[in-house]
Design a protein around this motif. Structure first.
Motif, short mmCIF file in Angstrom:
data_model
loop_
_atom_site.label_atom_id
_atom_site.label_comp_id
_atom_site.label_asym_id
_atom_site.label_seq_id
_atom_site.Cartn_x
_atom_site.Cartn_y
_atom_site.Cartn_z
N GLY A 10 47.00 86.16 -3.32
CA GLY A 10 47.36 87.42 -3.95
C GLY A 10 47.37 87.35 -5.46
N ASP A 66 41.62 95.67 3.13
CA ASP A 66 42.14 94.41 2.60
C ASP A 66 40.98 93.64 1.99
N SER A 122 47.92 97.18 -10.17
CA SER A 122 49.00 96.31 -9.68
C SER A 122 50.14 96.16 -10.68
N THR A 180 51.42 94.43 -4.03
CA THR A 180 52.07 93.50 -4.93
C THR A 180 52.01 94.03 -6.36
N LYS A 233 40.84 90.28 1.81
CA LYS A 233 40.71 88.93 2.37
C LYS A 233 39.41 88.71 3.13
#
Length: 377
Positions: A136, A298, A203, A4, A300
């Motif tokens: 995110g 990741d 990002s 992202t 998460k």
């Protein structure tokens, strides 16, 4: 997973909003005992530390694009020392976020919800922040942009009705420059939070003017601190340092045309939104940094464990705001060491090893299709 990308403007708003949320609460009471009458001048001197922090982290990012501190520290000083330095920086992020969380929960418990356990308030804030983080970084930045008018609304609600009672703060520099410089040193606990930019820079789209927007965010924070400190010092005078939350004290005296009163309730709602963004700002950095430290694909899986760590650390490792908590010199020194001294040392070591103009092809990771599309935005 697709990466992202966010804009430099969104990152600027996120940093500004995150720091203003806590600045309204405790910044005045932190700097007032040392700065005295020159409280409003202290943020101007402290701006130098904020700019130095910004430029050092952006310089490292330019030399290692697409990476954060956790990733390029190993390349600069070796895997062992790099891991230790990364762990120290992550501890700093944990401490700063947990301490702010404890401060705000104590503030709500003391001022509004006296029968609610502070840990219950902290759990709700962590839960909301965890939901945002799992959505995110783009969701977090868009949320910050959406609530950008809130700090200006808060200033207008609290300070506008008091303009007729404001008086000049004189004499200026009554005791020399030292009090304001000491206040600027204390305020580095806020300017140092710009160091968390290292986890957001990867990002940001490649064509964004990140340096200009970062400087804009730092200057905006300085101006807002000057405005808040000037109003508080002008209204409370010598009593400023006696209050733990002086801005809240002023809000209790504010009213519009004797019709809208008890503006502290509206101020509290604004504070809650700003503090959620502030918690998410540090929470995302902690989750991202720990994921990179363990080389997870990741972030998460570590969101919930890091949230529990922040929750436990904020009450197990922190004292109540009503107690004498921390030395006002030790904590700013720790923040400066992690946010300014650490990146400067890494930058000097990298300059010595790789020169002023390193070969970017050797450090810049290749772009995937999704990253190439994001970089063109």
């Amino acid at each position: 997973m697709p990466k992202t990308f966010i804009s430099a403007f969104q990152l600027c708003v996120l940093m500004f909003l995150s720091l203003m949320g806590t600045a309204f609460l405790t910044e005045v009471s932190s700097a007032a005992p040392t700065a005295g009458h020159d409280l409003w001048v202290a943020p101007i001197w402290g701006l130098a530390g904020g700019l130095l922090c910004i430029f050092s982290w952006i310089s490292l990012h330019n030399r290692y694009p697409g990476m954060s501190l956790v990733q390029y520290a190993d390349r600069i000083v070796g895997p062992v020392v790099g891991k230790l330095l990364s762990l120290l920086f992550l501890f700093y992020v944990t401490y700063a976020t947990a301490y702010m969380l404890r401060q705000f929960c104590d503030f709500i418990n003391i001022s509004f919800l006296m029968r609610t356990p502070p840990i219950a308030l902290a759990f709700c804030l962590i839960l909301l922040s965890a939901i945002i983080i799992r959505c995110g970084v783009e969701v977090l930045c868009r949320l910050a942009v959406f609530f950008l008018p809130f700090p200006f609304l808060l200033c207008a609600l609290i300070f506008w009705p008091l303009y007729k009672d404001l008086k000049p703060i004189l004499p200026l520099f009554e005791n020399g420059l030292l009090p304001s410089l000491q206040g600027a040193f204390v305020l580095q606990t806020w300017y140092a939070m710009f160091s968390l930019i290292t986890f957001y820079l990867p990002s940001v789209g490649r064509n964004q003017k990140i340096k200009g927007w970062s400087v804009t965010s730092t200057v905006m924070l300085c101006l807002m601190l000057v405005i808040v400190n000037w109003h508080v010092a002008s209204f409370l005078r010598h009593a400023t340092e006696l209050y733990l939350y002086p801005v809240m004290v002023i809000s209790r005296y504010s009213s519009f045309s004797e019709f809208f009163e008890h503006l502290e309730s509206i101020a509290m709602m604004v504070w809650v939104v700003l503090v959620i963004i502030r918690v998410s700002y540090g929470y995302y950095c902690l989750a991202t940094g720990m994921g990179q430290w363990f080389k997870l694909p990741d972030l998460k899986p570590v969101v919930i464990p890091m949230g529990m760590l922040l929750l436990i650390f904020s009450f197990w490792g922190m004292q109540s705001s009503l107690q004498v908590t921390i030395n006002r010199w030790i904590v700013p020194a720790f923040y400066i060491a992690c946010a300014i001294v650490l990146p400067l040392l890494l930058l000097l070591v990298d300059l010595f090893r790789r020169g002023i103009h390193p070969n970017k092809k050797a450090t810049e990771p290749s772009l995937s299709k999704d990253e190439a599309e994001g970089a063109a935005l």
